[in-house]
Each structure stands twice: as C-alpha cells, then as structure tokens.
Design a protein around this motif. Structure first.
Motif, PDB file in Angstrom:
ATOM      1  N   ALA A 148      94.175  76.740  34.506  1.00 45.66           N
ATOM      2  CA  ALA A 148      94.699  75.385  34.677  1.00 45.66           C
ATOM      3  C   ALA A 148      94.477  74.508  33.438  1.00 45.66           C
ATOM      4  CB  ALA A 148      94.063  74.731  35.906  1.00 45.66           C
ATOM      5  N   ALA A 149      93.353  74.688  32.778  1.00 45.31           N
ATOM      6  CA  ALA A 149      93.010  73.815  31.648  1.00 45.31           C
ATOM      7  C   ALA A 149      93.989  73.931  30.481  1.00 45.31           C
ATOM      8  CB  ALA A 149      91.589  74.120  31.160  1.00 45.31           C
ATOM      9  N   LEU A 150      94.736  75.036  30.421  1.00 46.41           N
ATOM     10  CA  LEU A 150      95.694  75.222  29.325  1.00 46.41           C
ATOM     11  C   LEU A 150      97.120  74.790  29.686  1.00 46.41           C
ATOM     12  CD1 LEU A 150      94.718  78.739  27.898  1.00 46.41           C
ATOM     13  CD2 LEU A 150      94.242  76.491  26.900  1.00 46.41           C
ATOM     14  N   MET A 151      97.395  74.638  30.965  1.00 48.19           N
ATOM     15  CA  MET A 151      98.785  74.491  31.422  1.00 48.19           C
ATOM     16  C   MET A 151      99.547  73.366  30.736  1.00 48.19           C
ATOM     17  SD  MET A 151      98.401  75.372  35.455  1.00 48.19           S
ATOM     18  CE  MET A 151      98.220  77.102  35.940  1.00 48.19           C
ATOM     19  N   THR A 152      98.904  72.221  30.629  1.00 46.36           N
ATOM     20  CA  THR A 152      99.565  71.084  29.976  1.00 46.36           C
ATOM     21  C   THR A 152      98.798  70.665  28.723  1.00 46.36           C
ATOM     22  OG1 THR A 152      98.426  69.301  31.170  1.00 46.36           O
ATOM     23  CG2 THR A 152     100.331  70.317  32.271  1.00 46.36           C
ATOM     24  N   LEU A 157      93.420  75.480  23.014  1.00 50.16           N
ATOM     25  CA  LEU A 157      93.111  76.841  22.547  1.00 50.16           C
ATOM     26  C   LEU A 157      93.858  77.099  21.238  1.00 50.16           C
ATOM     27  CD1 LEU A 157      91.850  79.688  23.241  1.00 50.16           C
ATOM     28  CD2 LEU A 157      94.049  80.220  24.324  1.00 50.16           C
ATOM     29  N   ALA A 158      93.118  77.423  20.192  1.00 48.34           N
ATOM     30  CA  ALA A 158      93.704  77.860  18.911  1.00 48.34           C
ATOM     31  C   ALA A 158      94.820  76.921  18.424  1.00 48.34           C
ATOM     32  CB  ALA A 158      94.228  79.290  19.029  1.00 48.34           C
ATOM     33  N   ASP A 216      84.684  87.019  29.426  1.00 51.69           N
ATOM     34  CA  ASP A 216      83.754  86.080  30.051  1.00 51.69           C
ATOM     35  C   ASP A 216      84.187  84.623  29.887  1.00 51.69           C
ATOM     36  OD1 ASP A 216      81.563  85.866  31.665  1.00 51.69           O
ATOM     37  OD2 ASP A 216      80.151  85.555  30.019  1.00 51.69           O
ATOM     38  N   SER A 217      85.488  84.397  29.813  1.00 51.67           N
ATOM     39  CA  SER A 217      86.010  83.025  29.737  1.00 51.67           C
ATOM     40  C   SER A 217      87.485  83.031  30.126  1.00 51.67           C
ATOM     41  CB  SER A 217      85.877  82.473  28.321  1.00 51.67           C
ATOM     42  OG  SER A 217      86.647  81.283  28.191  1.00 51.67           O
ATOM     43  N   PRO A 218      87.908  82.015  30.898  1.00 47.93           N
ATOM     44  CA  PRO A 218      89.333  81.925  31.232  1.00 47.93           C
ATOM     45  C   PRO A 218      90.152  81.242  30.139  1.00 47.93           C
ATOM     46  CG  PRO A 218      88.152  80.158  32.313  1.00 47.93           C
ATOM     47  CD  PRO A 218      87.117  80.966  31.555  1.00 47.93           C
ATOM     48  N   MET A 219      89.501  80.764  29.101  1.00 52.17           N
ATOM     49  CA  MET A 219      90.220  80.075  28.019  1.00 52.17           C
ATOM     50  C   MET A 219      90.823  81.111  27.082  1.00 52.17           C
ATOM     51  SD  MET A 219      90.313  76.883  28.644  1.00 52.17           S
ATOM     52  CE  MET A 219      90.545  75.906  27.149  1.00 52.17           C
ATOM     53  N   LEU A 220      91.860  81.766  27.564  1.00 51.76           N
ATOM     54  CA  LEU A 220      92.527  82.813  26.807  1.00 51.76           C
ATOM     55  C   LEU A 220      94.009  82.773  27.139  1.00 51.76           C
ATOM     56  CD1 LEU A 220      93.480  85.705  28.474  1.00 51.76           C
ATOM     57  CD2 LEU A 220      91.065  85.527  29.071  1.00 51.76           C
ATOM     58  N   ASN A 221      94.794  83.246  26.208  1.00 54.42           N
ATOM     59  CA  ASN A 221      96.215  83.429  26.455  1.00 54.42           C
ATOM     60  C   ASN A 221      96.713  84.463  25.456  1.00 54.42           C
ATOM     61  OD1 ASN A 221      98.738  83.093  27.626  1.00 54.42           O
ATOM     62  ND2 ASN A 221      99.274  81.338  26.353  1.00 54.42           N
ATOM     63  N   ILE A 222      97.933  84.942  25.671  1.00 53.86           N
ATOM     64  CA  ILE A 222      98.499  85.869  24.708  1.00 53.86           C
ATOM     65  C   ILE A 222      99.446  85.141  23.773  1.00 53.86           C
ATOM     66  CG2 ILE A 222      98.271  87.950  26.070  1.00 53.86           C
ATOM     67  CD1 ILE A 222     101.254  87.630  26.842  1.00 53.86           C
TER      68      ILE A 222
END
Lengths: 226, 226
Positions: A148-152, A157-158, A216-222
């Motif tokens: 959820a933290a990345l959605m908007t 992240l990066a 060990d973290s949900p703060m990831l994406n491809i």
C-alpha cells in the motif's frame, strides 16, 4: 471525478487518500458504517482503527456500499478477494454502463498459512471473474502487485525508478488509470493487454509474497528492464 | 567441473556454451544421438539443427542421457517440462547422492494456445516434483525466468542491471550456482529460499510470457528494486 473506494483496510485508505490528493471527490464504502466507526482498537495486522485515520482525512466520505456506488463514476475494489463480487454488487457495479472498476484485490488463500496460495489462478483470475460478473463495467486490474505504501507514492522507493503493470479490456479506462498513475509520479507503465492478463498480475503475487519474505520488507517492486 | 546438460534446444545449447566458456567440462545429453545429429533442418521455432551448432562447439560432448549422467557432478535440466523426470531418470539423477541438479524447465501447457498456462502451479511446482522424484539430489531452480540469450549473457540487456532469482533447499548447491552466475556477469542474485519457492519462479512465467507478448520482444527481465 466522483470515486467510490470499496474497502476500509490499508489498501483502501491509501488509494482513497491518493485519489483525493490529486483532486477527486472520494468516498470509502463499507458494509456497516456504524460498526466500522465504533471500532477503537488496531486490527490483527496492527492497522490503526478506521475512525482515527478518518479524523485526519475528513475530506473523504464514508458510507455504505450502495450509497458510495450511487453516482460514482469510478469504483475501486480494495476489498478482500473473497468479498469482492458481493461488495461490488452492493455498490451497484453492474448498474451503470461503462463505469470504470479498478480491481486491486488478490484471490489470496491463507488456509495453508504463509505464504498464501491463490484460490483462482492459471486459467482464470479474480479480475476476469469480476469482469464476467459485471459485463457493463470496464474493469482494469491495477495496484494488486505492490504494498500500500507504494501505490500512490512511487517515489518512496528508488526515486520511483520501477514499473507499474496493469491490464483491462477497455483502452479509455486504462488511459484514465494511467492519468492517475502519472499524477502520482509513476513514470513507467506497462499495459499487458486485455483482462485475461489479470492471470499474470495475480500469479506474480505468488512471487511477490516470497520476495517480501526473502527480502524481509514489503518495500519492493519490479522494474521491467527491456 | 564435469557437467551434463539434458536437452538440445536453444536453452540447453546456451547453458552448455556458457558453462564450457567459464571452464567446465560439458556434455549435452539427448534421447537418441544418431537421430539428433542426422537432422539437417531448423525446427518449427526456426532453431538451426543441432549438428550445425555442434560444428561450432566441438569442445562440448554429445551423448545419450545415461552416458552424460555417468560421472557428471552436476546436471542441468533443460528439457521440456513434460519430459523432465524421464530425462533425469535416464541420466541417473537419483543415483548419485548430493549431486546438484539445476532445473531450468517450465511446466508449460500450450493446449489452449499462446500464451500457455502451467500444468502444475500454485500449491506445487515442477521444481518440487523433481526434488521429490530424486530426493538424493540437490535441486536448484534457476534460469527458468528468462530467454536463452540472457542466461549466460546478462550484459546483453541494460549492461546487466537486472536481477537473477533462484531457490533450492541446499545452501552449498545455491552457492555453486551463484558462482557460475557471477562468472557470467550476474551482479544481483536473489535467493527466495527453499525449493517450494519454485512455485514463485514458475508462476512468474505466466507474467513473463505476457510481458514478452505485450513488449514484442523476449529481451526483457525484471530488476527487483528494494
């Protein structure tokens, strides 16, 4: 644009907050407003009670599914996968022709513990089930592949250097979603094609939960490198 | 290291060439050497006949599965998913304790056309089936998530700035595979954990084939941004 967000968890809250921030008239829909607002303890995931979140977001309406659906040009399905068709039915998803429905839910099956499997996958998907249940709606599968933290907030992240993947049958509906995404700062958007590609976006979640676990973290994406 | 690569298609050839290039003693295994070497037409995918490829790679042996398996410290399964257990059985995968088996195959089901679905997924995987079939072997799932041209040449895409994801039960076996990967130039390797994570690596292929289709090129990979 008048938007109804179905679901009061962290995903629904994040998308409601983001969509209101970029200028939309947003209400959150739930089954039972009174019991939702009466809760004063964090849930089992540690998410703060809805009422305290709402206190900081008074521009966002809260109402029963039917009320939120009435007059909304766009619905966001942020309910649990098992509850999605019922919630969308209650919100009248099928009663307005060509209304956009953004499906964010995943068909997660935790009956075997963590990591979850999916209760529909491979030759069908929740996104397709929703499109079949509401043929008059224009379903876009989006946002189901990240925390959820990345959605908007892709910049969390990066510096936003990663990819948003979506799909759906209707080009104009996907253009509308892409406009939202760019307003949030998403720069790289990959459109997989029609709604059958929800199989891919949901199957990827099998990978996502295991990357989450390994890293060990949900703060990831491809980032789709090509 | 003495390595047997099972499978004579583009994947087997690419891995055999790469593993020989970094100093291994590599042989390719097949069911029937004579019929393989006699073929002089490209296959239906346009892949040149094996014999012409072999003419340019005379350092790489060619033999029947059993012969290639005999004495190999490591086996690479680059056969079709449906043929994998039979090929590994013929190569004696289960007859040598603690031999490393790198499983590159995918359980692709093209019976519904393109894009394929998977004939095992979600709550099981081909990688796990192979580990169960050969309990004495140390199975590492790897290389099943990309096109052959990238497998030993990460630099062919974005100067190698993308991610290799693998899994398997045995730490030493994964260390050996990671050593190969670094020799090929892979810089970012994510280990998902035990062999049950083959479910993730194989489910991702549902996404991969659809990205390949949408982007109109197989020269793609993911970078796991975290």
């Amino acid at each position: 644009m008048r938007i109804g967000v179905l679901g009061t968890g962290i995903v629904g809250r994040s998308l409601a907050e983001g969509l209101a921030r970029i200028g939309n008239d947003v209400s959150i829909g739930t089954r039972d407003v009174d019991s939702l607002m009466a809760r004063d303890e964090p849930d089992q995931m540690g998410t703060p009670p809805f009422a305290s979140w709402r206190g900081e977001h008074e521009d966002i309406g809260v109402a029963a599914f039917a009320e939120v659906g009435d007059g909304a040009e766009l619905l966001v399905n942020a309910t649990h996968g098992t509850a999605s068709v019922a919630a969308l039915t209650a919100a009248g998803a099928g009663t307005v022709d060509a209304r956009i429905v953004i499906d964010v839910a995943n068909p997660l099956d935790f009956s075997g513990g963590f990591p979850p499997s999916l209760w529909v996958t491979n030759t069908d998907s929740l996104g397709e089930q929703i499109q079949r249940a509401f043929p008059a709606a224009r379903v876009v599968k989006a946002w189901n592949t990240m925390t959820a933290a990345l959605m908007t907030h892709p910049e969390a992240l990066a510096d936003g250097d990663h990819t948003f993947v979506l799909c759906g049958d209707d080009e104009d509906a996907k253009t509308q979603v892409a406009d939202f995404l760019r307003a949030f700062g998403w720069r790289d958007i990959v459109d997989l094609g029609d709604i059958t590609n929800a199989r891919a976006l949901e199957a990827y979640v099998i990978m996502w939960v295991r990357m989450f676990s390994a890293l060990d973290s949900p703060m990831l994406n491809i980032k789709v490198v090509r």
